[in-house]
Design a protein around this motif. Sequence first.
Motif, mmCIF file in Angstrom:
data_model
loop_
_atom_site.group_PDB
_atom_site.id
_atom_site.type_symbol
_atom_site.label_atom_id
_atom_site.label_comp_id
_atom_site.label_asym_id
_atom_site.label_seq_id
_atom_site.Cartn_x
_atom_site.Cartn_y
_atom_site.Cartn_z
ATOM 1 N N PRO A 190 0.805 -1.233 0.000
ATOM 2 C CA PRO A 190 0.000 0.000 0.000
ATOM 3 C C PRO A 190 0.833 1.275 0.000
ATOM 4 N N SER A 191 2.036 1.249 0.557
ATOM 5 C CA SER A 191 2.867 2.450 0.621
ATOM 6 C C SER A 191 4.333 2.037 0.667
ATOM 7 N N TYR A 192 5.192 2.896 0.070
ATOM 8 C CA TYR A 192 6.617 2.604 0.048
ATOM 9 C C TYR A 192 7.423 3.671 0.788
ATOM 10 N N SER A 193 6.761 4.444 1.654
ATOM 11 C CA SER A 193 7.519 5.289 2.570
ATOM 12 C C SER A 193 8.275 4.366 3.520
ATOM 13 N N LEU A 194 9.367 4.845 4.091
ATOM 14 C CA LEU A 194 10.200 3.969 4.903
ATOM 15 C C LEU A 194 9.420 3.376 6.072
ATOM 16 N N GLY A 195 8.658 4.221 6.747
ATOM 17 C CA GLY A 195 7.910 3.727 7.902
ATOM 18 C C GLY A 195 6.882 2.671 7.516
ATOM 19 N N ASN A 196 6.089 2.947 6.483
ATOM 20 C CA ASN A 196 5.046 2.002 6.080
ATOM 21 C C ASN A 196 5.625 0.746 5.458
ATOM 22 N N LEU A 197 6.693 0.897 4.686
ATOM 23 C CA LEU A 197 7.308 -0.271 4.064
ATOM 24 C C LEU A 197 7.890 -1.197 5.130
ATOM 25 N N CYS A 198 8.601 -0.639 6.095
ATOM 26 C CA CYS A 198 9.162 -1.462 7.174
ATOM 27 C C CYS A 198 8.058 -2.110 8.003
ATOM 28 N N ARG A 199 6.969 -1.393 8.208
ATOM 29 C CA ARG A 199 5.843 -1.962 8.953
ATOM 30 C C ARG A 199 5.256 -3.160 8.190
ATOM 31 N N SER A 200 5.113 -3.012 6.870
ATOM 32 C CA SER A 200 4.572 -4.111 6.061
ATOM 33 C C SER A 200 5.490 -5.323 6.077
ATOM 34 N N LEU A 201 6.795 -5.096 6.196
ATOM 35 C CA LEU A 201 7.772 -6.191 6.137
ATOM 36 C C LEU A 201 8.280 -6.605 7.509
ATOM 37 N N SER A 202 7.650 -6.058 8.569
ATOM 38 C CA SER A 202 8.008 -6.399 9.961
ATOM 39 C C SER A 202 9.466 -6.074 10.274
ATOM 40 N N ILE A 203 9.937 -4.964 9.739
ATOM 41 C CA ILE A 203 11.289 -4.494 10.037
ATOM 42 C C ILE A 203 11.183 -3.416 11.116
ATOM 43 N N PRO A 204 11.807 -3.603 12.264
ATOM 44 C CA PRO A 204 11.684 -2.593 13.328
ATOM 45 C C PRO A 204 12.512 -1.334 13.007
ATOM 46 N N ILE A 205 11.987 -0.190 13.405
ATOM 47 C CA ILE A 205 12.741 1.057 13.284
ATOM 48 C C ILE A 205 12.856 1.671 14.676
ATOM 49 N N LEU A 206 14.058 1.760 15.165
ATOM 50 C CA LEU A 206 14.302 2.440 16.427
ATOM 51 C C LEU A 206 14.735 3.864 16.127
ATOM 52 N N GLN A 207 14.207 4.813 16.856
ATOM 53 C CA GLN A 207 14.515 6.238 16.641
ATOM 54 C C GLN A 207 14.127 6.674 15.221
ATOM 55 N N ARG A 208 12.830 6.611 14.924
ATOM 56 C CA ARG A 208 12.330 7.051 13.618
ATOM 57 C C ARG A 208 12.629 8.533 13.426
ATOM 58 N N HIS A 209 13.002 8.911 12.189
ATOM 59 C CA HIS A 209 13.367 10.275 11.793
ATOM 60 C C HIS A 209 14.658 10.751 12.450
#
Length: 458
Positions: free
Chosen positions: A125-144
């Motif tokens: 649905p989206s290829y922004s970093l946050g949404n893409l990582c969420r779709s692929l279950s990739i954790p992001i620590l300290q977003r932005h």
Amino acid sequence: MYAIVDIETTGGHASANAITEVAIFVYDGTAVVQEYHTLVNPRMPIPYYVQSLTGITDEMVASAPDFEAVAAEIYDLLQDKIFVAHNVNFDYSFLQYHLGANGFELKCKKLCTVRLGRKIIPGLPSYSLGNLCRSLSIPILQRHRATGDAAATVSLFALLLQRDTQDAIAGALKVGSKEQFLPPNLPPEQVKQLPLSPGVYYFHDQKGEVLYVGKARNIRKRVNSHFTGNNAGPKRQAFLRNIFSISCEITGTELMAGILESVEIKRLWPVYNYAQKHMEFNFGFYCFEDQDGYLRLAIEKKRKYTTPLHVFKLLIEGHQLLRQLIRRFDLCPRLCFLQKGNGACLPLQEHTCHGACEKKESVTIYNQRVQDAINWLQQQQPSFVILGHGRDREEQSCILMEKGRFYGMGYLPREIAVTGSENLKEWLTPYPENEYILGLIRQHAAGKAAGLLEIRSS
């Protein structure tokens, strides 16, 4: 070897903004072999909304090094690596610009994880970093924050390498590949399918609205030229981020492409077209019948949805031509609005006006002279067609100028004999004219008069 990069900045374009944080992970395709992170003192206030987004405050960077102090180290980490980032042109343009300002010329191959994500893992649905990582279950620590986003991009890139069964990454890195220069949201297949013909192309945003209209002798080549280089200016960066698709219309000739481009800019008013959007304060001759039945010639600003007898750019040109008509056809300057007030008509005293202003001359006789003046004026304007290549071998293109006015253009079967304007009009599409279009056609016609292009009088 890959350099996976993320930066934070004070704003959206490099030429007027500064870097506040840099993170670089050197990745060999299997593991991270080197990490680098630093805050950077931008030597300018960080806007409040940027502080709110990133959490980086003016106080945090006050004691950080200037970019000049870390430029050499950053350059050493990036040179001879493949530069990888999410929306790579943003990060690359900033670092290239600021490294260049400190004497380092950055030239790297680039990979965009937005573009690669669309190609290797389509349908999300989206290829922004946050949404893409969420779709692929990739954790992001300290977003932005640079380190958190760069670390997430490392995980994302590792997954893309693993799932790249069609060699999309190798294709993007191939010598001559233009994919690394393309906007992140534009499918490369659309560019590859563009024709090598003259025509008009349209850049569309995510909703399909037209952002920009351009003309080209070769559509595919011209479109690709928009994406070469790394201009750090704000208009270009916003422009590239907003392009999601391209459409085009083939024309037979480059001249037709120029005409259609101008028509479409006036019709669509695209946000990134800056030329040809100024208002044209042209003037024209208009003819109307007054309450006494006399035909009157008047100079007025050219109005929409009206057809003046003749157009001109400057008011003084119109006055000069109107005075010529008055002298040649014994017209009344008062009825032509060149003499004002209640005094006697000066040409009437000189016997060059026959008294229409005082109703001493019949409506029929005076109106005939006005009509003769109009006919003479129209006869002075050229009527011709410009024939050229069609969109295929079975047709020829045709542009019709009729009595100095642009009528329209279209395509004729090659076997059609051009004998006059009336037998052409069923094949042509009428278009509105403007000074730019008239200038294109007149310039083309002047060149043909010297034998460059074929022009036939209608």
